[in-house]
Motif scaffolding. Structure first.
Motif, PDB file in Angstrom:
ATOM      1  N   GLU A 279      -7.181  21.976  14.986  1.00  0.00           N
ATOM      2  CA  GLU A 279      -6.912  22.190  16.205  1.00  0.00           C
ATOM      3  C   GLU A 279      -8.118  21.802  17.032  1.00  0.00           C
ATOM      4  O   GLU A 279      -8.386  21.652  18.136  1.00  0.00           O
ATOM      5  CB  GLU A 279      -6.782  23.689  16.607  1.00  0.00           C
ATOM      6  N   GLU A 280      -9.263  21.451  16.216  1.00  0.00           N
ATOM      7  CA  GLU A 280     -10.637  20.865  16.598  1.00  0.00           C
ATOM      8  C   GLU A 280     -11.086  21.901  17.809  1.00  0.00           C
ATOM      9  O   GLU A 280     -11.429  21.652  19.008  1.00  0.00           O
ATOM     10  CB  GLU A 280     -10.502  19.422  17.356  1.00  0.00           C
ATOM     11  N   SER A 281     -11.159  23.078  17.464  1.00  0.00           N
ATOM     12  CA  SER A 281     -11.599  23.966  18.501  1.00  0.00           C
ATOM     13  C   SER A 281     -12.262  25.138  17.813  1.00  0.00           C
ATOM     14  O   SER A 281     -12.534  25.402  16.606  1.00  0.00           O
ATOM     15  CB  SER A 281     -10.194  24.738  19.178  1.00  0.00           C
ATOM     16  N   ILE A 282     -13.066  25.982  18.936  1.00  0.00           N
ATOM     17  CA  ILE A 282     -13.781  27.361  18.352  1.00  0.00           C
ATOM     18  C   ILE A 282     -12.720  28.266  19.080  1.00  0.00           C
ATOM     19  O   ILE A 282     -12.626  28.267  20.433  1.00  0.00           O
ATOM     20  CB  ILE A 282     -15.392  27.377  18.672  1.00  0.00           C
ATOM     21  N   LYS A 283     -12.366  29.433  18.602  1.00  0.00           N
ATOM     22  CA  LYS A 283     -11.563  30.500  18.889  1.00  0.00           C
ATOM     23  C   LYS A 283     -12.351  31.948  18.788  1.00  0.00           C
ATOM     24  O   LYS A 283     -13.438  31.964  18.065  1.00  0.00           O
ATOM     25  CB  LYS A 283     -10.233  30.685  18.400  1.00  0.00           C
ATOM     26  N   GLU A 284     -11.865  32.715  19.371  1.00  0.00           N
ATOM     27  CA  GLU A 284     -12.346  34.197  19.021  1.00  0.00           C
ATOM     28  C   GLU A 284     -11.264  35.208  19.377  1.00  0.00           C
ATOM     29  O   GLU A 284     -10.233  35.025  19.913  1.00  0.00           O
ATOM     30  CB  GLU A 284     -13.630  34.636  20.171  1.00  0.00           C
ATOM     31  N   THR A 285     -11.600  36.337  18.839  1.00  0.00           N
ATOM     32  CA  THR A 285     -10.567  37.518  18.839  1.00  0.00           C
ATOM     33  C   THR A 285     -11.547  38.855  18.512  1.00  0.00           C
ATOM     34  O   THR A 285     -12.255  38.640  18.070  1.00  0.00           O
ATOM     35  CB  THR A 285      -9.430  37.398  18.106  1.00  0.00           C
ATOM     36  N   VAL A 286     -11.055  39.803  19.302  1.00  0.00           N
ATOM     37  CA  VAL A 286     -11.510  41.158  19.240  1.00  0.00           C
ATOM     38  C   VAL A 286     -11.197  41.582  17.608  1.00  0.00           C
ATOM     39  O   VAL A 286      -9.967  41.672  17.568  1.00  0.00           O
ATOM     40  CB  VAL A 286     -11.558  42.141  20.229  1.00  0.00           C
ATOM     41  N   TYR A 287     -11.982  41.995  16.729  1.00  0.00           N
ATOM     42  CA  TYR A 287     -11.427  42.115  15.456  1.00  0.00           C
ATOM     43  C   TYR A 287     -10.137  43.150  15.158  1.00  0.00           C
ATOM     44  O   TYR A 287      -9.558  43.011  14.540  1.00  0.00           O
ATOM     45  CB  TYR A 287     -12.377  42.460  14.461  1.00  0.00           C
ATOM     46  N   ASN A 288     -10.217  44.152  16.025  1.00  0.00           N
ATOM     47  CA  ASN A 288      -9.327  45.196  15.913  1.00  0.00           C
ATOM     48  C   ASN A 288      -7.963  44.779  16.787  1.00  0.00           C
ATOM     49  O   ASN A 288      -7.231  45.657  17.208  1.00  0.00           O
ATOM     50  CB  ASN A 288      -9.639  46.638  16.032  1.00  0.00           C
ATOM     51  N   GLN A 289      -7.789  43.802  17.550  1.00  0.00           N
ATOM     52  CA  GLN A 289      -6.946  43.430  18.359  1.00  0.00           C
ATOM     53  C   GLN A 289      -6.242  42.156  18.021  1.00  0.00           C
ATOM     54  O   GLN A 289      -6.243  41.124  19.076  1.00  0.00           O
ATOM     55  CB  GLN A 289      -7.665  43.465  19.778  1.00  0.00           C
ATOM     56  N   SER A 290      -5.959  41.896  16.787  1.00  0.00           N
ATOM     57  CA  SER A 290      -5.570  40.407  16.599  1.00  0.00           C
ATOM     58  C   SER A 290      -4.268  40.109  17.139  1.00  0.00           C
ATOM     59  O   SER A 290      -3.388  41.121  17.446  1.00  0.00           O
ATOM     60  CB  SER A 290      -5.337  40.539  14.986  1.00  0.00           C
ATOM     61  N   GLY A 291      -4.244  39.129  17.330  1.00  0.00           N
ATOM     62  CA  GLY A 291      -3.042  38.381  18.134  1.00  0.00           C
ATOM     63  C   GLY A 291      -3.480  38.029  19.555  1.00  0.00           C
ATOM     64  O   GLY A 291      -2.964  37.199  20.305  1.00  0.00           O
ATOM     65  N   ASN A 292      -4.598  38.670  20.025  1.00  0.00           N
ATOM     66  CA  ASN A 292      -5.097  38.173  21.445  1.00  0.00           C
ATOM     67  C   ASN A 292      -6.438  37.057  21.071  1.00  0.00           C
ATOM     68  O   ASN A 292      -7.482  37.555  20.929  1.00  0.00           O
ATOM     69  CB  ASN A 292      -5.716  39.593  21.958  1.00  0.00           C
ATOM     70  N   LEU A 293      -5.619  35.988  20.737  1.00  0.00           N
ATOM     71  CA  LEU A 293      -6.929  34.859  20.395  1.00  0.00           C
ATOM     72  C   LEU A 293      -7.178  34.153  21.711  1.00  0.00           C
ATOM     73  O   LEU A 293      -6.468  34.054  22.880  1.00  0.00           O
ATOM     74  CB  LEU A 293      -6.157  34.042  19.465  1.00  0.00           C
ATOM     75  N   GLN A 294      -8.600  33.659  21.924  1.00  0.00           N
ATOM     76  CA  GLN A 294      -9.031  33.275  23.060  1.00  0.00           C
ATOM     77  C   GLN A 294      -9.744  31.802  22.593  1.00  0.00           C
ATOM     78  O   GLN A 294     -10.386  31.907  21.726  1.00  0.00           O
ATOM     79  CB  GLN A 294     -10.130  33.931  23.613  1.00  0.00           C
ATOM     80  N   ASN A 295      -9.400  30.706  23.372  1.00  0.00           N
ATOM     81  CA  ASN A 295     -10.198  29.654  23.272  1.00  0.00           C
ATOM     82  C   ASN A 295     -11.621  29.605  23.521  1.00  0.00           C
ATOM     83  O   ASN A 295     -11.672  30.262  24.660  1.00  0.00           O
ATOM     84  CB  ASN A 295      -9.629  28.408  23.846  1.00  0.00           C
TER      85      ASN A 295
END
Ligand SMILES: *[C@@H]1O[C@H](CO)[C@@H](O)[C@H](O)[C@H]1NC(C)=O
Ligand SMILES: *[C@@H]1O[C@H](CO)[C@@H](O)[C@H](O)[C@H]1NC(C)=O
Length: 223
Positions: A72-88
């Protein structure tokens, strides 16, 4: 290329954690997994359904996981105990972001890109992006930080394989290892012991040295 990508990332996260419980975090292409290394060996999938996750790092105090996705040529993040909520975090100007490191003190992300041959830095939300290095880079790969002392380290496994060090502001760039090194694909700093560890996928060894590259020796043979 037959390089154990997961193994190198496991090393990064395992040895890079300097406080709290020993938590291993690694990217496994389709997901990011976490292993409690404190004895229970419980493995959990932290983020799933990914395209091609490569590098991963963790913001200790905020519990945020950052990773790069090569497809996807990207960097993403998520709060570790809230998977499913991914942010670019970064979605433009990346081709092969093979290395990523989070500066939890300065609140910055650093990454390498082996196709654009750049090392860049940005705020944790991707703003205020800055190219730190764009010359004399061939295949920059793993990147590791020592925020308390203001140094960054990276591996380059191109024509002249090496490990370099620079100030986190891009100053005082220096080659610290350039002999007996082939495919250095994993790198981490032991912040407490002030040692550098790197995995060489050709030699199948983990090496340890002082932070200036001196006093190196073979540390562990891995598979
Ligand atoms: C997630 O972790 C944060 C920080 O550790 C905590 O404050 C929060 O309550 C947790 N949320 C869930 C859904 O467990
Ligand atoms: C991004 O982070 C910086 C530094 O923390 C902050 O000043 C800025 O407001 C943030 N921007 C957005 C769009 O969230």
């Amino acid at each position: 290329m037959g390089v154990p990508l997961g193994a190198s990332l496991l090393l990064c996260c395992c040895l890079g954690l300097s406080r709290g419980s020993p938590l291993l975090l690694f990217a496994n292409r389709r997901d990011v997994r976490m292993v409690d290394a404190g004895g229970s060996k419980l493995e959990s999938v932290v983020v799933s359904g990914l395209e091609d996750a490569a590098a991963v790092d963790f913001h200790y105090s905020q519990g945020i996981i950052y990773w790069t996705d090569i497809s996807e040529e990207s960097i993403k993040e998520t709060v570790y105990n809230q998977s499913g909520n991914l942010q670019n975090v970064v979605i433009s100007g990346l081709v092969s972001p093979d290395g990523l490191a989070c500066d939890w003190i300065g609140k910055k992300l650093y990454w390498t890109d082996s196709e654009t041959n750049r090392i860049e830095v940005a705020n944790l939300n991707g703003t205020y992006r800055n190219v730190l290095f764009w010359q004399d880079l061939d295949q920059p790969r793993a990147i590791a930080l020592d925020p308390a002392h203001g140094y960054m380290y990276w591996t380059d496994w191109g024509e002249a394989p090496r490990i370099e060090r620079a100030g986190m502001d891009g100053s005082t760039r220096k080659i610290i290892v350039d002999s007996d090194i082939y495919w250095p694909n994993g790198l981490t700093v032991d912040l407490e012991e002030q040692k550098l560890y790197w995995a060489d996928a050709k030699l199948s060894f983990i090496h340890r040295a002082n932070l200036d590259g001196s006093f190196r020796y073979y540390f562990i043979l891995f598979f």
